[in-house]
Scaffold this active site. Structure first.
Site, PDB file in Angstrom:
ATOM      1  N   ASN A   7      -1.028   3.074   2.236  1.00 57.07           N
ATOM      2  CA  ASN A   7       0.361   3.292   1.843  1.00 57.07           C
ATOM      3  C   ASN A   7       0.395   3.264   0.314  1.00 57.07           C
ATOM      4  O   ASN A   7       0.151   2.217  -0.291  1.00 57.07           O
ATOM      5  CB  ASN A   7       1.282   2.212   2.429  1.00 57.07           C
ATOM      6  N   GLU A  34       4.141   6.862   2.777  1.00 60.78           N
ATOM      7  CA  GLU A  34       5.151   6.746   1.705  1.00 60.78           C
ATOM      8  C   GLU A  34       4.839   7.663   0.525  1.00 60.78           C
ATOM      9  O   GLU A  34       4.742   7.212  -0.627  1.00 60.78           O
ATOM     10  CB  GLU A  34       5.318   5.283   1.256  1.00 60.78           C
ATOM     11  N   ASP A 150       0.631   2.362   8.222  1.00 61.76           N
ATOM     12  CA  ASP A 150       1.397   1.164   7.871  1.00 61.76           C
ATOM     13  C   ASP A 150       2.278   0.832   9.055  1.00 61.76           C
ATOM     14  O   ASP A 150       3.317   1.459   9.250  1.00 61.76           O
ATOM     15  CB  ASP A 150       2.224   1.433   6.612  1.00 61.76           C
ATOM     16  N   ASN A 152       3.850  -1.978   9.656  1.00 58.74           N
ATOM     17  CA  ASN A 152       4.927  -2.926   9.345  1.00 58.74           C
ATOM     18  C   ASN A 152       5.049  -4.012  10.420  1.00 58.74           C
ATOM     19  O   ASN A 152       6.154  -4.456  10.755  1.00 58.74           O
ATOM     20  CB  ASN A 152       6.263  -2.191   9.137  1.00 58.74           C
ATOM     21  N   ASP A 221      -1.273  -3.108   7.792  1.00 57.92           N
ATOM     22  CA  ASP A 221      -1.875  -1.772   7.843  1.00 57.92           C
ATOM     23  C   ASP A 221      -3.075  -1.847   8.788  1.00 57.92           C
ATOM     24  O   ASP A 221      -3.979  -2.672   8.587  1.00 57.92           O
ATOM     25  CB  ASP A 221      -2.307  -1.338   6.445  1.00 57.92           C
ATOM     26  N   ASP A 250       1.756  -1.561  -3.527  1.00 55.93           N
ATOM     27  CA  ASP A 250       1.773  -2.927  -2.983  1.00 55.93           C
ATOM     28  C   ASP A 250       0.835  -3.063  -1.776  1.00 55.93           C
ATOM     29  O   ASP A 250       0.577  -4.184  -1.333  1.00 55.93           O
ATOM     30  CB  ASP A 250       3.202  -3.402  -2.660  1.00 55.93           C
ATOM     31  N   HIS A 251       0.299  -1.937  -1.281  1.00 59.12           N
ATOM     32  CA  HIS A 251      -0.671  -1.968  -0.179  1.00 59.12           C
ATOM     33  C   HIS A 251      -2.085  -1.666  -0.687  1.00 59.12           C
ATOM     34  O   HIS A 251      -2.260  -0.933  -1.665  1.00 59.12           O
ATOM     35  CB  HIS A 251      -0.340  -0.896   0.863  1.00 59.12           C
TER      36      HIS A 251
END
Length: 262
Positions: A7, A34, A150, A152, A221, A250-251
DNA sequence: ATGTCGCAGAGACTGCGA
């Protein structure tokens, strides 16, 4: 053959990171989430120069967007979940030929869900139900299948930096974890857990509150493989390296290594 | 309790989503 998921939180902002990372990690397939850009802005030229001549992109403005970057031709590209109406660009699937036959790759940017009880959480639950039916149908047609992206969802307590403090909050709820287990029940295996892993292995860290520096992260992930592919899986690992770079996503990417031939 | 990002549409910041 190596397949990775990442991501990138805007491919516009992260294209330099993707180019730097693939130069050091020339994976066969890189599945991104994303993108936050429309397909007309997809950087085909830069990625072709990086060795990814075969890219299937499904983007949209501002939010969401997924893509499969490949060094090999892709076939049967499908966008979003068959049978589930969705305004968001969250799923792209394609088939890649390997030495031991075709592998179906399903790349998803799963709904975040914001907060249990919210409308967005209800959408997450409906989306997961729709996805499961689609994955089941795809598995019936493709013996060797990878579902990655991802999710989540932090599937177990050990996938969270604070499982007690965050119990039944977003990414940690019983309902989300039941959806994750229901995907496994289709005949999928969490490839990361096929191997010994360091304690507190995560794939996402909040930008705020020095999340990465304190390793306050979550493992959200994932790379799931079908039983037909499982015997060929050699390794699965998170690569935290690009999370330490300037202006990171951030991933962090997760990499799957599949034996050639077999 | 949010101290961070990225994006869009303004209007030189704010709201939204994560």
């Amino acid at each position: 053959m190596k397949i990775a998921t990442w991501n990138v939180n805007s491919l516009t902002a992260r294209l330099p990171h993707v180019l730097q990372w693939t130069a050091a990690n020339p994976v066969d397939l890189l599945c991104l989430q994303e993108l936050k850009l429309t397909d007309d802005k997809f950087p085909h030229d830069a990625l072709r120069e990086a060795g990814y001549a075969h890219c299937a992109a499904f983007g949209q403005k501002t939010y969401n967007g997924v893509a499969i970057l490949s060094r090999h031709p892709l076939q049967e590209v499908v966008k979003n979940i068959e049978g589930f109406e969705d305004e968001h660009a969250r799923v792209i699937a394609a088939t890649v030929d390997t030495a031991h036959g075709p592998v179906r790759v399903m790349n998803g940017y799963f709904v975040n869900g914001q907060e249990p009880g919210s409308e967005k959480f209800a959408y997450k639950m409906a989306w997961l139900t729709g996805l499961r039916a689609f994955v089941q149908a795809q598995m019936a047609r493709h013996e060797r299948l990878v579902l990655l992206g991802d999710f989540n969802i932090a599937p177990e307590d050990r996938d969270s930096f604070d499982p007690e403090g965050l119990r039944e909050t977003i990414h940690h709820t019983t309902e989300e974890r039941e959806h994750f287990r229901a995907l496994l029940a289709l005949g999928l295996v969490d490839s990361f857990r096929m191997f010994e892993q360091p304690e507190k292995s995560f794939s996402w860290w909040d930008y705020r509150m020095l999340g990465y520096q304190k390793n306050r992260g979550l493992r959200i992930d994932h790379i799931l493989v079908s039983e037909g592919l499982k015997p060929h899986v050699k390794a699965c690992a998170v690569d935290r390296t690009p999370r330490k770079w300037e202006k990171p996503s951030d991933h962090a990417p997760v990499i799957l290594d599949i034996a050639r031939g077999a």
